[in-house]
Design a protein around this motif. Structure first.
Motif, PDB file in Angstrom:
ATOM      1  N   VAL A  84       0.849  -1.189   0.000  1.00 33.00           N
ATOM      2  CA  VAL A  84       0.000   0.000   0.000  1.00 33.00           C
ATOM      3  C   VAL A  84       0.886   1.241   0.000  1.00 33.00           C
ATOM      4  N   GLU A  85       0.270   2.352  -0.333  1.00 30.10           N
ATOM      5  CA  GLU A  85       0.963   3.640  -0.242  1.00 30.10           C
ATOM      6  C   GLU A  85       0.561   4.227   1.106  1.00 30.10           C
ATOM      7  N   ILE A  86       1.482   4.236   2.043  1.00 28.17           N
ATOM      8  CA  ILE A  86       1.141   4.667   3.405  1.00 28.17           C
ATOM      9  C   ILE A  86       0.886   6.186   3.452  1.00 28.17           C
ATOM     10  N   ILE A  87      -0.219   6.563   4.041  1.00 25.75           N
ATOM     11  CA  ILE A  87      -0.506   7.983   4.283  1.00 25.75           C
ATOM     12  C   ILE A  87       0.342   8.395   5.499  1.00 25.75           C
ATOM     13  N   PRO A  88       1.067   9.515   5.410  1.00 22.93           N
ATOM     14  CA  PRO A  88       2.060   9.799   6.472  1.00 22.93           C
ATOM     15  C   PRO A  88       1.443  10.329   7.766  1.00 22.93           C
ATOM     16  N   LEU A  89       0.395   9.662   8.229  1.00 19.57           N
ATOM     17  CA  LEU A  89      -0.301  10.091   9.446  1.00 19.57           C
ATOM     18  C   LEU A  89      -0.501   8.901  10.360  1.00 19.57           C
ATOM     19  N   GLU A  90      -0.364   9.115  11.661  1.00 15.59           N
ATOM     20  CA  GLU A  90      -0.775   8.103  12.629  1.00 15.59           C
ATOM     21  C   GLU A  90      -2.168   8.507  13.074  1.00 15.59           C
ATOM     22  N   VAL A  91      -3.092   7.584  12.983  1.00 12.13           N
ATOM     23  CA  VAL A  91      -4.471   7.876  13.362  1.00 12.13           C
ATOM     24  C   VAL A  91      -4.695   7.240  14.738  1.00 12.13           C
ATOM     25  N   LYS A 123       3.608  11.686  10.691  1.00 12.30           N
ATOM     26  CA  LYS A 123       4.688  10.713  10.871  1.00 12.30           C
ATOM     27  C   LYS A 123       6.023  11.333  10.468  1.00 12.30           C
ATOM     28  N   ASP A 124       6.779  11.784  11.463  1.00 10.17           N
ATOM     29  CA  ASP A 124       8.093  12.341  11.198  1.00 10.17           C
ATOM     30  C   ASP A 124       8.936  12.206  12.469  1.00 10.17           C
ATOM     31  N   GLU A 135      -6.774  20.929   9.142  1.00  8.55           N
ATOM     32  CA  GLU A 135      -6.285  22.086   8.362  1.00  8.55           C
ATOM     33  C   GLU A 135      -4.861  21.835   7.855  1.00  8.55           C
ATOM     34  N   HIS A 136      -4.001  21.348   8.740  1.00 10.81           N
ATOM     35  CA  HIS A 136      -2.613  21.068   8.333  1.00 10.81           C
ATOM     36  C   HIS A 136      -2.590  19.995   7.252  1.00 10.81           C
ATOM     37  N   ILE A 137      -3.405  18.951   7.465  1.00 10.56           N
ATOM     38  CA  ILE A 137      -3.389  17.802   6.549  1.00 10.56           C
ATOM     39  C   ILE A 137      -3.847  18.233   5.154  1.00 10.56           C
ATOM     40  N   LEU A 138      -4.882  19.049   5.117  1.00 18.81           N
ATOM     41  CA  LEU A 138      -5.406  19.521   3.822  1.00 18.81           C
ATOM     42  C   LEU A 138      -4.429  20.511   3.183  1.00 18.81           C
ATOM     43  N   ALA A 139      -3.906  21.425   3.986  1.00 18.23           N
ATOM     44  CA  ALA A 139      -3.028  22.475   3.436  1.00 18.23           C
ATOM     45  C   ALA A 139      -1.758  21.867   2.841  1.00 18.23           C
ATOM     46  N   PHE A 140      -1.210  20.857   3.495  1.00 17.65           N
ATOM     47  CA  PHE A 140       0.039  20.262   3.002  1.00 17.65           C
ATOM     48  C   PHE A 140      -0.197  19.071   2.082  1.00 17.65           C
ATOM     49  N   GLY A 141      -1.464  18.758   1.830  1.00 20.65           N
ATOM     50  CA  GLY A 141      -1.785  17.725   0.838  1.00 20.65           C
ATOM     51  C   GLY A 141      -1.457  16.303   1.271  1.00 20.65           C
ATOM     52  N   TRP A 142      -1.356  16.065   2.597  1.00 17.50           N
ATOM     53  CA  TRP A 142      -1.074  14.688   3.054  1.00 17.50           C
ATOM     54  C   TRP A 142      -2.276  13.787   2.783  1.00 17.50           C
ATOM     55  N   ALA A 143      -3.468  14.386   2.783  1.00 13.95           N
ATOM     56  CA  ALA A 143      -4.703  13.666   2.446  1.00 13.95           C
ATOM     57  C   ALA A 143      -5.745  14.704   2.062  1.00 13.95           C
ATOM     58  N   GLY A 144      -6.758  14.269   1.312  1.00 16.32           N
ATOM     59  CA  GLY A 144      -7.836  15.180   0.905  1.00 16.32           C
ATOM     60  C   GLY A 144      -9.011  15.081   1.881  1.00 16.32           C
ATOM     61  N   GLN A 145     -10.022  15.927   1.653  1.00 15.74           N
ATOM     62  CA  GLN A 145     -11.185  15.936   2.567  1.00 15.74           C
ATOM     63  C   GLN A 145     -11.900  14.584   2.572  1.00 15.74           C
ATOM     64  N   GLN A 146     -12.056  13.992   1.369  1.00 12.43           N
ATOM     65  CA  GLN A 146     -12.727  12.681   1.310  1.00 12.43           C
ATOM     66  C   GLN A 146     -11.923  11.623   2.071  1.00 12.43           C
ATOM     67  N   ASP A 147     -10.582  11.658   1.878  1.00 11.60           N
ATOM     68  CA  ASP A 147      -9.712  10.720   2.613  1.00 11.60           C
ATOM     69  C   ASP A 147      -9.906  10.887   4.114  1.00 11.60           C
ATOM     70  N   LEU A 148      -9.948  12.145   4.557  1.00 10.28           N
ATOM     71  CA  LEU A 148     -10.083  12.410   6.001  1.00 10.28           C
ATOM     72  C   LEU A 148     -11.378  11.827   6.535  1.00 10.28           C
ATOM     73  N   ASP A 149     -12.473  12.060   5.805  1.00  8.33           N
ATOM     74  CA  ASP A 149     -13.763  11.514   6.243  1.00  8.33           C
ATOM     75  C   ASP A 149     -13.691   9.986   6.284  1.00  8.33           C
ATOM     76  N   ASP A 150     -13.083   9.412   5.244  1.00 12.30           N
ATOM     77  CA  ASP A 150     -12.985   7.945   5.181  1.00 12.30           C
ATOM     78  C   ASP A 150     -12.071   7.404   6.287  1.00 12.30           C
ATOM     79  N   GLU A 179      -2.260   2.853  11.156  1.00 14.19           N
ATOM     80  CA  GLU A 179      -1.795   3.539   9.956  1.00 14.19           C
ATOM     81  C   GLU A 179      -2.695   3.100   8.821  1.00 14.19           C
ATOM     82  N   ILE A 180      -2.869   3.982   7.869  1.00 14.66           N
ATOM     83  CA  ILE A 180      -3.800   3.719   6.778  1.00 14.66           C
ATOM     84  C   ILE A 180      -3.055   3.887   5.459  1.00 14.66           C
ATOM     85  N   GLY A 181      -3.363   2.991   4.505  1.00 16.10           N
ATOM     86  CA  GLY A 181      -2.679   3.060   3.214  1.00 16.10           C
ATOM     87  C   GLY A 181      -3.675   3.106   2.074  1.00 16.10           C
TER      88      GLY A 181
END
Ligand code: UDP
Length: 253
Positions: A84-91, A123-124, A135-150, A179-181
């Motif tokens: 998978v392509e890991i999203i660089p966030l720990e949920v 994740k850093d 806001e940070h996630i959307l502004a830096f493009g780590w994930a989109g709004q739909q990704d966030l909701d999902d 972690e989500i991919g």
């Protein structure tokens, strides 16, 4: 025999190229780290237990229709997973205040929360995985709004499943990290639970005694980590009831 190619090595696991395109082999090490790897030890048998426990949780999630990267366990320490392509966030999902949450907000550990709270950490390692907002996630493009909701919906389903499975064996799920991919299927992308789900990434307290059965045993020097994980595995029926303490050499394959 040709040696297989190592794709990535982290603190607790190694990823190797898998037998088919789009697959990896995930190897669980015995290394335990905490406080951004400032504390390190090798806990014999931990990798075997986490391989088993992550198999148990991920295959349960697959079975109820929550998609994960898990395909099958291969042996004591390895499992076959989807690449998978890991999203660089720990949920992180929290049911009860503990750890960094208690510290940050001044809420006593053990205080139940009015509803599950979902948080994101970037994740850093160099930054110590800072808490970030949508806001940070959307502004830096780590994930989109739909990704966030999902991601929130996925994390809450994982929370319900894990809470129920653990409650059934007398364990309270305080909080956990996933972690989500992304998996691409033609033009379509879907999000799946990746990495691992184990006592390394959850807080698990015995319902009756409050005894810690998770990585806090290591972080806070509360006793034997392998004993705690063995207890969780045994209660969930992942180990034979009669196996020796620590589930080391006697672990079934
Ligand atoms: N967690 C994790 N990996 C991390 C940070 C946290 O698996 O890098 C898990 C941790 O085990 C706990 C939850 O996420 O179950 C919430 O952790 P918290 O933010 O309270 O941080 P900690 O107090 O562990 O530093």
């Amino acid at each position: 025999m040709a040696r297989r190619k190592k794709v990535y090595e982290g603190k607790g696991k190694v990823l190797y190229e898998g037998p088919e395109p789009g697959t990896f082999v995930q190897y669980f090490k015995d290394d335990a780290t905490a406080f951004n790897a400032e504390k390190h030890d090798v806990i014999e048998g931990k990798g075997v237990l986490n391989n088993r426990l992550s198999e148990f949780f991920m295959s349960g999630l697959n079975a109820i229709g929550v998609p994960t990267h898990f395909i099958k366990r291969i042996n004591m320490r390895e499992q076959l997973i989807r690449q998978v392509e890991i999203i660089p966030l720990e949920v992180v999902v929290r049911n009860v205040a503990a750890g960094s949450f208690s510290k940050r907000l001044g809420i006593d550990e053990g205080e139940p929360l009015p509803r599950p709270i979902v948080e994101f950490y970037y994740k850093d390692d160099a930054l110590g995985d800072p808490l970030v907002t949508e806001e940070h996630i959307l502004a830096f493009g780590w994930a989109g709004q739909q990704d966030l909701d999902d991601m929130v919906a996925l994390a809450l389903r994982v929370n319900d499943f894990l809470s129920g499975a653990l409650l059934g064996v007398g364990i309270r799920l305080i909080d956990f990290k996933i972690e989500i991919g992304r998996i691409w299927e033609g033009d379509y992308m879907r999000l799946v639970v990746a990495d691992e789900i184990s006592p390394d990434s959850c807080r698990l307290w015995d319902i009756k005694t409050g005894k810690r059965l998770d990585k806090d045993v290591f972080r806070r020097d509360l006793g034997d980590l392998a004993d705690a994980y063995t207890e969780v595995a045994r209660r969930l029926g992942v180990l034979p009831q009669t196996s020796a303490p620590l589930g080391k050499p006697t672990l079934i394959n």
